[in-house]
Design an enzyme around this catalytic site. Structure first.
Site, short mmCIF file in Angstrom:
data_model
loop_
_atom_site.label_atom_id
_atom_site.label_comp_id
_atom_site.label_asym_id
_atom_site.label_seq_id
_atom_site.Cartn_x
_atom_site.Cartn_y
_atom_site.Cartn_z
N CYS A 297 0.61 -1.11 0.00
CA CYS A 297 0.05 0.57 0.23
C CYS A 297 0.69 1.31 0.02
O CYS A 297 1.86 0.86 -0.17
CB CYS A 297 -0.84 -0.28 1.36
N GLY A 298 0.57 2.41 -0.14
CA GLY A 298 0.90 3.56 0.45
C GLY A 298 2.65 3.25 1.07
O GLY A 298 3.53 3.67 0.62
N ARG B 88 14.66 -21.44 18.89
CA ARG B 88 14.38 -20.31 19.42
C ARG B 88 13.28 -19.34 18.95
O ARG B 88 12.24 -18.77 19.83
CB ARG B 88 15.11 -19.39 20.62
N HIS C 279 14.01 -14.78 12.04
CA HIS C 279 13.38 -14.27 12.79
C HIS C 279 12.06 -14.77 12.93
O HIS C 279 11.40 -15.44 13.70
CB HIS C 279 13.86 -13.22 13.44
N GLY D 234 2.83 1.06 3.47
CA GLY D 234 2.91 -0.39 4.07
C GLY D 234 2.40 -0.70 4.84
O GLY D 234 1.85 -2.12 5.65
N ILE D 235 1.77 0.42 5.87
CA ILE D 235 1.29 0.65 7.69
C ILE D 235 -0.48 -0.41 8.07
O ILE D 235 -0.24 -1.05 8.34
CB ILE D 235 1.77 1.52 7.83
C1 RB5 Z 1 -4.62 5.65 0.61
O1 RB5 Z 1 -4.79 6.88 -0.03
C2 RB5 Z 1 -3.02 5.02 2.29
O2 RB5 Z 1 -3.76 5.71 2.68
C3 RB5 Z 1 -2.96 3.49 2.17
O3 RB5 Z 1 -2.15 2.40 0.81
C4 RB5 Z 1 -1.50 3.40 2.88
O4 RB5 Z 1 -0.67 4.15 2.83
C5 RB5 Z 1 -2.11 3.17 4.58
O5 RB5 Z 1 -1.74 2.57 5.23
#
Ligand code: RB5
Length: 144
Positions: A68-69, A135, A101, A71-72
């Site tokens: 995504c933009g 581990r 890991h 990745g979060i």
């Molecule tokens: C989309 O505008 C954006 O919010 C999405 O790609 C991403 O970064 C969210 O975490």
């Protein structure tokens, strides 16, 4: 590993990366299960995280890539699924460590935060690095 299927999905913030990484995967000999999105129109990243999680669950692929933009958002959404260990990585070191890991089965990249050459490097490292077990397996078991 030739003949392995890799699932890939993204939102609009990751669409350009998906197209490039999909082509890279095919050149490396992987079969790609492309779960969308299919252009840069605005979509919701949880829908694509869920599609990829479902593909892993039913055995379409054992490993996947999400973008995504940042990745979060897509990594948060993917990790709601207990069978998914999605790792947002930013360089070859984090790509290596998420395999060694954490036995990550999903590589996550930010299409607006990571350069494409770094992302391509992360993909290769992710695919080629084995889990160290021992581990680290004990710690993963505590999350299952
Ligand atoms: C989309 O505008 C954006 O919010 C999405 O790609 C991403 O970064 C969210 O975490």
């Amino acid at each position: 590993m030739p003949n392995e299927v890799i699932a890939i999905a993204c939102d609009h913030g990751g669409f350009d990366f998906k197209e490039i990484l999909k082509s890279d995967l095919e050149k490396m000999g992987y079969e790609v299960a492309d779960l969308g999105c299919n252009d840069s129109s605005s979509v919701d990243y949880p829908d694509y995280a869920d599609k990829l999680a479902d593909a892993l669950k039913v055995g379409v692929a054992k490993r996947g890539v999400l973008i995504c933009g940042s990745g979060i958002g897509i990594s948060i959404a993917a990790n709601r699924h207990l069978h998914v260990r999605a790792a947002l990585v930013h360089d070859a070191l984090t790509a290596r460590l998420c395999r060694e890991h954490n036995n990550a089965n999903v590589l996550v990249l930010g299409g607006r935060t990571t350069g494409i050459a770094v992302a391509q490097d992360c993909l290769k490292v992710f695919l080629d690095t084995d889990f160290e077990g021992d581990r680290h397996q004990r710690r993963i078991d505590k999350m299952s």
